[in-house]
Design an enzyme around this catalytic site. Structure first.
Site, PDB file in Angstrom:
ATOM      1  CB  ALA A   1      -0.871  -0.080   1.211  1.00  0.00           C
TER       2      ALA A   1
ATOM      3  CB  CYS B   1      11.049   6.855   0.264  1.00  0.00           C
ATOM      4  SG  CYS B   1       9.842   6.453   1.690  1.00  0.00           S
TER       5      CYS B   1
ATOM      6  N   GLY C   1      -0.071   1.561  -3.276  1.00  0.00           N
ATOM      7  CA  GLY C   1      -0.039   0.687  -4.631  1.00  0.00           C
ATOM      8  C   GLY C   1       0.409   1.165  -5.925  1.00  0.00           C
TER       9      GLY C   1
END
Length: 440
Positions: A253, A367, A255
């Site tokens: 998620a 990230c 997604g």
């Protein structure tokens, strides 16, 4: 903006929800808008969000300016006064709000505080803001953007990237980032760039400056694209799965990466431990006209019935690479968080490796700009597991992104990296490593 103070009061509440309650920016904004309800116009809401995020981006500079202008430091007991000053200086220096509006509103807000000592600070507030207004050129140039990065975080970046690159990153983090769109049909990038008023990126995405409300854009209802920073689109591309291939997307998620694989015709199983996040995931897939198997479970314990030759692990991380869009991250994380997250990432990596078949391919990505979450994770994995090898990423796979490829074949994008020399706007910070299993 309306003539009253409602927008500025809301901006103050927005800032306090982030700095005092440690809420993520989007959640803090939603709660603030719900609290004020119809009192905020559409224009007010845009002002509140822009003012709050601009203030967060410049927070270190703002505090340095305030401290420079006061003989007595504002203590934590005066945090509301400090926040009023932060917001007013942001308006003066970074939003071109007329001085009379920024200064007078700040003085009025200070005068309306419940605490009498705060009310008595209105003279100081007025004096500081009048001085900064008179000396705008000085205050706009004297205080380095590097002040906005907390000391512990800046030290970790300098150790890894060097002071020159960190200076460039600090400047990049001040800018409002553009929106990047991944397309269902990448061959239509030129057409969608024209429709959305943007430019085509080397990876097939489209970049738009000041896109406005996303749900009102051409192609949204039809599910022709989704918002995804260009750096975030690289892991699924580098995985190399093709139509018909089985792909396991761990921690999937909301997604974006799953959608990339589905757009290629892959058979995807998406795993996430949050049922709430998977509901959002399914809503996103529904809008795009995609469907896939979803599993609510901890990726560290997931055991599939059949092997997946392609696994993508976008592990939970500090998100320091997303500070262009989420400037609150630098105020919500600390060194202990990095240590705890690194342990989670290690466990997830080991779990993903355990279900990867021989010859299978795994993409590990975060990230993050932190060494512990990127290079150190992969170095430790290769050291403890001789069955795993790196599959170096090459420049011909990343047209326009060569500066992000490390000497060992891993990838680290940085906020000041541009998708191409002639395309500004930067990108999120992503670490990506591609791995394979050589034997059982």
């Amino acid at each position: 903006m309306a003539n009253d103070l409602i927008g500025r009061w809301a901006a103050l509440a927005f800032l306090e929800r982030i700095l005092d309650e440690h809420l993520p920016l989007d959640q803090a904004f939603e709660q603030t808008c719900r609290f004020y309800g119809d009192k905020l116009t559409v224009q007010d809401r845009a002002f509140v969000r822009h003012l709050g995020t601009s203030c967060l981006r410049h927070l270190g500079q703002l505090d340095a300016m305030i401290n420079h202008c006061t003989t007595t430091k504002l203590t934590s007991k005066k945090k509301t006064v400090r926040n009023i000053l932060r917001l007013a200086i942001t308006q003066l220096l970074y939003m071109q709000v007329p001085a009379h509006a920024a200064v007078n509103s700040a003085v009025k807000m200070t005068d309306k505080q419940k605490n009498s000592s705060d009310r008595h600070a209105k003279g100081m507030v007025n004096a500081i803001l009048r001085r900064i207004d008179r000396e705008q050129e000085k205050f706009s140039t004297k205080f380095s953007p590097g002040l906005n990065i907390p000391k512990w975080l800046k030290a970790s970046w300098v150790a890894r990237y060097g002071s020159g690159q960190v200076d460039d990153m600090a400047v990049a983090l001040l800018a409002e980032p553009p929106l990047d769109f991944s397309l269902k049909d990448q061959t239509a990038a030129k057409q969608w760039a024209e429709k959305l008023g943007g430019i085509e990126l080397p990876n097939g995405s489209v970049r738009v400056e000041k896109a406005g409300p996303v749900a009102q854009l051409d192609g949204y209802e039809e599910g022709q694209w989704w918002v995804q920073d260009t750096a975030a689109s690289l892991p699924a591309t580098l995985l190399g799965a093709k139509s018909g291939d089985r792909v396991l997307d761990l921690c999937a998620a909301p997604g974006g990466k799953t959608a990339q694989s589905l757009a290629k015709g892959c058979q995807v199983t998406a795993v996430d431990q949050s049922a709430r996040r998977l509901r959002r995931f399914e809503e996103n897939m529904s809008r795009l006209g995609f469907s896939c198997e979803t599993v609510v479970t901890d990726a560290a314990t997931y055991s599939p019935d059949e092997p997946f030759p392609f696994i993508l692990l976008d592990a939970p991380c500090s998100s320091t690479g997303t500070m262009r869009r989420h400037p609150e991250v630098s105020r919500m994380r600390g060194p202990l968080d990095i240590t705890a997250l690194a342990e989670i990432q290690k466990n997830l990596l080991d779990a993903a490796i355990s279900i990867l078949p021989v010859g299978g391919r795994l993409i590990y990505c975060v990230c993050s700009l932190q060494t512990e979450e990127g290079p150190d994770q992969i170095a430790a994995l290769l050291s403890r597991n001789e069955k795993i090898q790196r599959v170096p990423i090459t420049a011909d796979e990343l047209t326009g992104f060569g500066q992000a490829i490390m000497d060992n074949g891993d990838v680290q994008t940085l906020p000041h990296h541009n998708p191409a020399a002639n395309i500004p706007g930067g990108m999120d910070g992503f670490f990506i490593s591609r791995l394979t299993k050589t034997s059982d």
